[in-house]
Design a protein around this motif. Structure first.
Motif, short mmCIF file in Angstrom:
data_model
loop_
_atom_site.label_atom_id
_atom_site.label_comp_id
_atom_site.label_asym_id
_atom_site.label_seq_id
_atom_site.Cartn_x
_atom_site.Cartn_y
_atom_site.Cartn_z
N SER A 291 -11.25 -19.03 -5.02
CA SER A 291 -10.86 -18.06 -3.99
C SER A 291 -11.26 -18.58 -2.62
CB SER A 291 -11.50 -16.70 -4.25
OG SER A 291 -12.90 -16.78 -4.14
N THR A 292 -10.36 -18.36 -1.65
CA THR A 292 -10.62 -18.75 -0.27
C THR A 292 -10.26 -17.56 0.62
OG1 THR A 292 -9.99 -21.03 -0.78
CG2 THR A 292 -10.08 -20.42 1.55
N VAL A 293 -11.24 -16.98 1.29
CA VAL A 293 -10.97 -15.85 2.18
C VAL A 293 -10.30 -16.39 3.44
CG1 VAL A 293 -11.97 -13.98 3.54
CG2 VAL A 293 -12.88 -14.49 1.25
N ASP B 101 -10.72 -11.51 7.19
CA ASP B 101 -11.52 -10.36 6.77
C ASP B 101 -11.90 -9.61 8.04
OD1 ASP B 101 -13.10 -8.51 5.50
OD2 ASP B 101 -14.43 -9.99 4.57
N ARG C 210 -8.80 -7.53 3.87
CA ARG C 210 -9.36 -8.82 3.48
C ARG C 210 -8.23 -9.57 2.77
NH1 ARG C 210 -14.58 -8.22 0.97
NH2 ARG C 210 -13.47 -7.16 -0.68
N THR D 20 -7.15 -12.98 0.73
CA THR D 20 -7.75 -14.07 -0.04
C THR D 20 -6.66 -14.88 -0.74
OG1 THR D 20 -9.68 -12.67 -0.47
CG2 THR D 20 -9.42 -14.62 -1.86
N ARG D 21 -6.78 -16.19 -0.66
CA ARG D 21 -5.90 -17.09 -1.41
C ARG D 21 -6.61 -17.42 -2.72
NH1 ARG D 21 -2.44 -22.20 0.02
NH2 ARG D 21 -2.56 -23.30 -1.98
N TRP D 22 -5.88 -17.30 -3.83
CA TRP D 22 -6.40 -17.64 -5.15
C TRP D 22 -5.63 -18.83 -5.70
CZ3 TRP D 22 -10.57 -15.78 -7.69
CH2 TRP D 22 -11.17 -14.61 -7.18
N HIS E 281 -11.65 -4.19 -8.29
CA HIS E 281 -11.46 -4.05 -6.85
C HIS E 281 -11.96 -2.68 -6.39
CE1 HIS E 281 -8.85 -7.62 -6.31
NE2 HIS E 281 -8.62 -7.42 -7.60
N TYR F 160 -4.89 -2.96 -3.40
CA TYR F 160 -4.53 -4.32 -3.00
C TYR F 160 -3.10 -4.66 -3.38
CZ TYR F 160 -5.43 -5.65 -7.89
OH TYR F 160 -5.42 -5.75 -9.26
N GLU G 96 -6.34 -7.03 0.26
CA GLU G 96 -7.07 -5.82 -0.05
C GLU G 96 -7.08 -4.93 1.19
OE1 GLU G 96 -10.50 -6.78 -3.08
OE2 GLU G 96 -10.48 -8.25 -1.43
#
Length: 98
Positions: A11-13, A16, A21, A23-25, A38, A42, A95
């Motif tokens: 995961s890369t935020v 935020d 928020r 996030t790339r997964w 969660h 989202y 999210e």
């Protein structure tokens, strides 16, 4: 029963702030998020074509998704997500803070 996997998704935020928020997964084949829940509603936007499996309440569901496809879910559902395909899988998760 949890997915058997020793490969965690990465995961890369990306952002935020007070409202969201983002996030790339990134998932290698077979990678999982691990069990999580969660605290915010989202939305997910697929960046790649993929075969995704997710487990909720002991039930595993497999879906084929295409890049650009999206879906949303409410907060509060404990689940695990796995890349069930032979290629890397990426999605963006947004999210929504209250």
């Amino acid at each position: 029963m949890p997915f058997a996997c020793s490969i965690p998704a990465v995961s890369t935020v990306l952002a935020d702030d007070a409202r969201v928020r983002i996030t790339r997964w990134d998932f290698a084949p077979g990678a999982t998020t691990g069990w999580h829940e969660h605290t915010m509603d989202y939305a997910v936007v697929m960046m790649t074509d993929a075969t995704m499996a997710y487990e909720v309440d002991g039930v595993v569901t497999q879906v084929k998704l295409q890049a650009g496809q999206s879906y949303s879910r409410p907060a509060g559902i404990k689940h695990d997500v796995r890349n069930d395909g032979p290629h890397p899988m990426t999605f963006i998760e947004i999210e929504i803070k209250r």
